[in-house]
Scaffold this active site. Structure first.
Site, PDB file in Angstrom:
ATOM      1  N   LYS A 158      31.125  44.710  37.015  1.00  0.00           N
ATOM      2  CA  LYS A 158      31.113  44.715  38.449  1.00  0.00           C
ATOM      3  C   LYS A 158      31.961  46.341  39.022  1.00  0.00           C
ATOM      4  O   LYS A 158      32.721  46.461  38.505  1.00  0.00           O
ATOM      5  CB  LYS A 158      30.419  44.298  38.650  1.00  0.00           C
ATOM      6  CG  LYS A 158      29.470  43.504  38.669  1.00  0.00           C
ATOM      7  CD  LYS A 158      29.426  42.300  39.710  1.00  0.00           C
ATOM      8  CE  LYS A 158      28.474  40.472  39.330  1.00  0.00           C
ATOM      9  NZ  LYS A 158      27.682  39.754  40.375  1.00  0.00           N
ATOM     10  N   TYR A 215      18.506  42.877  42.224  1.00  0.00           N
ATOM     11  CA  TYR A 215      18.644  41.741  42.883  1.00  0.00           C
ATOM     12  C   TYR A 215      17.656  41.470  43.560  1.00  0.00           C
ATOM     13  O   TYR A 215      17.406  40.665  44.259  1.00  0.00           O
ATOM     14  CB  TYR A 215      19.998  41.794  43.755  1.00  0.00           C
ATOM     15  CG  TYR A 215      21.016  41.969  42.836  1.00  0.00           C
ATOM     16  CD1 TYR A 215      21.326  40.586  42.170  1.00  0.00           C
ATOM     17  CD2 TYR A 215      22.246  43.211  42.362  1.00  0.00           C
ATOM     18  CE1 TYR A 215      22.572  40.988  40.856  1.00  0.00           C
ATOM     19  CE2 TYR A 215      22.816  42.661  41.755  1.00  0.00           C
ATOM     20  CZ  TYR A 215      23.481  41.921  40.791  1.00  0.00           C
ATOM     21  OH  TYR A 215      24.746  41.634  40.116  1.00  0.00           O
ATOM     22  N   HIS A 241      28.777  40.634  35.059  1.00  0.00           N
ATOM     23  CA  HIS A 241      27.746  39.897  35.700  1.00  0.00           C
ATOM     24  C   HIS A 241      26.775  39.424  34.359  1.00  0.00           C
ATOM     25  O   HIS A 241      27.528  39.686  32.934  1.00  0.00           O
ATOM     26  CB  HIS A 241      25.784  41.316  36.183  1.00  0.00           C
ATOM     27  CG  HIS A 241      24.115  40.458  35.871  1.00  0.00           C
ATOM     28  ND1 HIS A 241      23.934  39.730  37.125  1.00  0.00           N
ATOM     29  CD2 HIS A 241      23.987  40.434  34.891  1.00  0.00           C
ATOM     30  CE1 HIS A 241      22.961  39.198  35.851  1.00  0.00           C
ATOM     31  NE2 HIS A 241      22.878  40.054  34.985  1.00  0.00           N
ATOM     32  N   ASN A 276      32.795  39.689  42.138  1.00  0.00           N
ATOM     33  CA  ASN A 276      33.212  38.707  40.642  1.00  0.00           C
ATOM     34  C   ASN A 276      33.154  39.292  39.356  1.00  0.00           C
ATOM     35  O   ASN A 276      33.040  38.339  38.126  1.00  0.00           O
ATOM     36  CB  ASN A 276      32.207  37.088  41.018  1.00  0.00           C
ATOM     37  CG  ASN A 276      30.873  37.176  40.294  1.00  0.00           C
ATOM     38  OD1 ASN A 276      30.656  38.917  39.824  1.00  0.00           O
ATOM     39  ND2 ASN A 276      30.054  36.651  40.774  1.00  0.00           N
TER      40      ASN A 276
END
Ligand code: UDP
Ligand code: MG
Length: 138
Positions: free
Chosen positions: A10, A50, A116, A113
């Site tokens: 990411k 998403y 994915h 984070n």
């Protein structure tokens, strides 16, 4: 159970220079890379990728973040790939991720984070074909 999953490194992780370290962790864990590309999502790409989260309160910020810097998209292969890769990356919230997982090591927040990982065989196939044509798989 399928032997393929889909991942993205990411924007926070590519911007921090952690791409190579994360790819090393993935290979050390026994995944083989079937396809990989460095690219950047537009806002529209992120919204489409998403779409399943469109009703969640974090959707707008997630799409802005995911289009803010380049990402690395990849299709990975290993036995029981989806579950095995989710174990390698750790919990969505890095404060809850097991030590040694990619998110525990590299994530900066629940949104940023680092990686994915697909949550099912079906979504792995859908997400992989979002980025790669069949002939791009090695
Ligand atoms: N996310 C967020 N806030 C939350 C939950 C999720 O910003 O409270 C972001 C985070 O980047 C996460 C992504 O939305 O990785 C997709 O959420 P999901 O619940 O599918 O988590 P994942 O499958 O990535 O662990
Ligand atoms: Mg998910």
């Amino acid at each position: 159970m399928s032997n393929r999953t889909f991942t993205m490194i990411k924007p926070d992780a590519t911007a921090a220079g952690n791409t190579g370290k994360i790819i090393d962790k993935i290979i050390e864990a026994g995944f083989s890379i079937k396809a990989m590309k460095w690219t950047q999502l537009s806002m529209e790409d992120a919204q489409k990728f998403y779409a399943v989260h469109a009703e969640r309160p974090f959707y707008g910020e997630l799409c802005e973040y995911m289009s803010s810097s380049p990402i690395v998209a990849a299709i990975l292969e290993k036995d029981n790939a989806v579950e095995s890769f989710r174990n390698l990356i750790g919990a969505t919230d890095p404060t809850k991720a097991e030590p040694g997982t990619i998110r525990a090591m590299f994530a900066t927040s629940i949104a940023a984070n680092a990686v994915h990982g697909s949550d099912s065989d079906e979504n792995a196939a859908i997400e992989g074909s979002f980025f790669f044509a069949g002939r791009e798989l090695a």
